[in-house]
Design an enzyme around this catalytic site. Structure first.
Site, PDB file in Angstrom:
ATOM      1  N   ASN A 196       2.405  -3.626 -43.088  1.00 49.51           N
ATOM      2  CA  ASN A 196       2.517  -3.511 -44.551  1.00 49.51           C
ATOM      3  C   ASN A 196       3.180  -4.717 -45.206  1.00 49.51           C
ATOM      4  OD1 ASN A 196       4.993  -2.762 -43.508  1.00 49.51           O
ATOM      5  ND2 ASN A 196       5.382  -1.187 -45.043  1.00 49.51           N
ATOM      6  N   LYS A 219       5.494  -9.351 -31.407  1.00 49.22           N
ATOM      7  CA  LYS A 219       4.199  -8.658 -31.349  1.00 49.22           C
ATOM      8  C   LYS A 219       3.900  -8.154 -32.749  1.00 49.22           C
ATOM      9  CE  LYS A 219       2.646  -4.560 -30.990  1.00 49.22           C
ATOM     10  NZ  LYS A 219       1.515  -4.782 -31.908  1.00 49.22           N
ATOM     11  N   GLU A 297      14.056  -0.218 -37.845  1.00 46.11           N
ATOM     12  CA  GLU A 297      13.801   0.086 -39.264  1.00 46.11           C
ATOM     13  C   GLU A 297      12.623   1.045 -39.270  1.00 46.11           C
ATOM     14  OE1 GLU A 297      15.750  -0.854 -41.475  1.00 46.11           O
ATOM     15  OE2 GLU A 297      16.703  -2.676 -40.728  1.00 46.11           O
ATOM     16  N   CYS A 331       7.971   1.378 -46.704  1.00 47.72           N
ATOM     17  CA  CYS A 331       8.863   2.435 -46.218  1.00 47.72           C
ATOM     18  C   CYS A 331       9.935   2.785 -47.250  1.00 47.72           C
ATOM     19  CB  CYS A 331       9.471   2.053 -44.875  1.00 47.72           C
ATOM     20  SG  CYS A 331      10.130   0.400 -44.879  1.00 47.72           S
ATOM     21  N   GLU A 506      19.192  -5.407 -41.866  1.00 47.85           N
ATOM     22  CA  GLU A 506      18.529  -6.713 -41.871  1.00 47.85           C
ATOM     23  C   GLU A 506      18.797  -7.425 -43.186  1.00 47.85           C
ATOM     24  OE1 GLU A 506      14.397  -5.929 -40.862  1.00 47.85           O
ATOM     25  OE2 GLU A 506      14.935  -6.043 -38.753  1.00 47.85           O
TER      26      GLU A 506
END
Ligand code: ADP
Length: 526
Positions: A196, A219, A297, A331, A506
């Site tokens: 996203n 990844k 997260e 999110c 973060e």
């Protein structure tokens, strides 16, 4: 020791090499754009930063197989990307491990300069990078531009933070001792990211990791690997040393095996993941075996509470931004609206009008589009399921409610009222353009509903009562609160959740701590 890669290497030098022409889909798969000619998504995937190999040890590498990347707006194949597996993941981890000692030994100022160069290149190439995001993710080009600036800001921020990693000197309990604290990089950080925010979710982690002196293996999500690979090309151009930033793209079929390598390989010290709570729990279980550091997260279920004292127009503007950005696929997007009964009807009416007037469904490359496609068919089906469930239990559709005629992955921005807490859409994340409104009576009731979730990432509320603002901000069980504000992410602020929304923070001054160990050193006999 030279790393032997199981996957076949392209002929060197490869860092400037683009995807071979056969990696692009044939003309039959290409949809004509509304303006005629080749679709803009496909044109974006012929840009100067498009790469389709893995990036390991400063080289572009192929794997035994490849997987398709598709334009979510049309379903057309944009590119074939190396489908890395266990062997490539292990090789990338070893390469990162071997590059670690030289990278962590560089003076912080030099790491900072390299991160800054990477940032400068992102800004220089922001248009190409934004087009890649719109091509593979579908979000409107304007939002993609916003993401690139946001993404680059993490490299800039952590270039600055790299030079501000401080230890401590502690007052000793005995005359003949001196005690101090060193901050040291944790080691190799393995990073798994979602589709996203194909660029920003990478730099928010990688910026902090590299600043701290860690090396990384990334990844990216199978839907959006091209943004991660474009970042690799720019990292290379910036002079980030070989092996410091490695990317192993893979298909969904390989994701579990690659994830397991990351979580179990003893050379990896840290796992940082952004994605669903279900996948986060799998990774946590794997990581337990070697007791790795973890940052997670995970999913959210953000409440957006409108109290009677709110300014209704500001609440509507905040609701629109918080709910429909990225077509509801973030999110921190609002998942449930809780509206007090005195302001309920005015809010619902104005919200419906704003949705009809300001939101425009279309291809992300078309001027004026605010709502691109959802990422895939599964995402559309989830929105449909939530709407059918709610309507079957008595909810009313105020606007929207069905797939949009523009194409199969497009959905009408939808507003539901008469929603109750027994409905699916108020129990789990929809991750789409659906706004369900629950009417409530008292502040206690709203807080009880908001806090009933087992996740707690973001929460929003609108009120003009200062005492209520303090009370509710303190009592909402989330990691981030927007007070009279629908958009809260910024590089300067700590991003993260509580409960099953995750572990760690973060961005901000706290983000770098996720990649640092504290070492206590005691000098005796002095
Ligand atoms: P979504 O449903 O939105 O794709 P996921 O949590 O499934 O969310 O995916 C987020 C990231 O996690 C993607 O990069 C995906 O490939 C990866 N992923 C999914 N399942 C696994 C797994 N079992 N192990 C490791 N990574 C996984």
């Amino acid at each position: 020791m030279a790393t032997r890669l199981a996957c076949r290497r392209f002929r060197a030098p490869l860092s400037r090499r683009r995807c071979p022409p056969q990696a692009l889909a044939g003309p039959a798969a290409v949809r004509l754009s509304s303006s005629g000619g080749l679709g803009p998504a496909r044109a974006a995937c012929r840009g100067p930063l498009v790469r389709c190999g893995g990036f390991v040890g400063g080289r572009w590498v192929q794997a035994a197989a490849a997987f398709p990347v598709r334009d979510p707006a049309s379903g057309a194949e944009l590119s074939q990307v190396a489908d890395c597996g266990v062997a490539e993941a292990r090789a990338a981890v070893r390469t990162a491990y071997e590059a670690g000692s030289a990278w962590s030994a560089l003076p912080a100022k030099e790491r900072s300069t390299l991160l800054r160069k990477w940032y400068n290149l992102m800004i220089e190439h922001k248009d190409d990078l934004a087009k890649i995001i719109t091509a593979e993710n579908g979000k409107p080009l304007k939002e993609a531009h916003g993401e690139i600036l946001y993404s680059a800001s993490f490299l800039e921020w952590f270039a600055e933070e790299a030079r501000r990693i401080y230890g401590d000197i502690i007052s000793p309990p005995a005359k003949d001792r001196r005690m101090l604290v060193l901050k040291q990089p944790v080691g190799v950080a393995a990073i798994i990211t979602p589709w996203n925010f194909p660029s920003a979710m990478i730099t928010r982690k990688v910026g902090a990791a590299l600043a701290a002196g860690c090396t990384v293996v990334v990844k990216p999500a199978e839907d959006t690997p091209l943004s991660a690979l474009a970042l690799a090309e720019l990292a290379d151009q910036a002079g980030i040393p070989a092996g410091v930033y490695n990317v192993v793209p893979c298909s969904r079929q390989q994701a579990a095996a690659v994830g397991e390598v990351f979580c179990t390989d003893p050379l990896v010290a840290k796992i940082s993941f952004t994605g669903s709570t279900a996948t986060g729990k799998i990774l946590l279980r794997h990581a337990a075996g070697t007791v790795k550091r973890v940052s997670m997260e995970l999913g959210g279920h953000a409440p957006f509470i409108v109290f009677d004292s709110a300014n209704v127009d500001k609440a509507v503007a905040g609701a629109l931004a918080s709910k429909y950005r990225n077509s509801g696929q973030t999110c921190v997007c609002t998942n449930r609206f809780l509206v007090q009964k005195g302001i309920h009807d005015a809010f619902v009416n104005k919200f419906a009008q704003a949705i009809k007037k300001e939101l425009h469904v279309g291809n992300g490359f078309d001027e004026g589009t605010t709502q691109g496609p959802l990422i895939n068919e599964k995402a559309v089906e989830k929105v449909e399921t939530h709407i059918h469930d709610a309507v079957s239990q008595g909810a009313a559709i105020v606007t929207g409610g069905k797939r949009h005629s523009y194409g199969k992955n497009f959905f009408e921005p939808t507003l539901l009222c008469n929603v109750t807490t027994g409905m699916l859409c108020t129990q789990e994340e929809t991750f789409g353009p659906l706004a369900p409104v629950i009417k409530f009576d008292t502040e206690e009731e709203a807080l009880a509903i908001a806090n009933s979730a087992n996740v707690g990432l973001a929460g929003y509320f609108y009120s003009q009562d200062p005492a209520q603002i303090w009370r509710v901000a303190e009592r909402l069980e989330v990691g981030m609160v927007g007070v009279n504000e629908g958009i809260l992410s910024a590089v300067e602020s700590p991003f993260g959740g509580i409960k099953q929304s995750g572990l760690g923070r973060e961005g901000s001054k706290y983000g770098i701590d996720e990649y640092l160990e504290i070492k206590y050193v005691c000098f005796g006999g002095l």
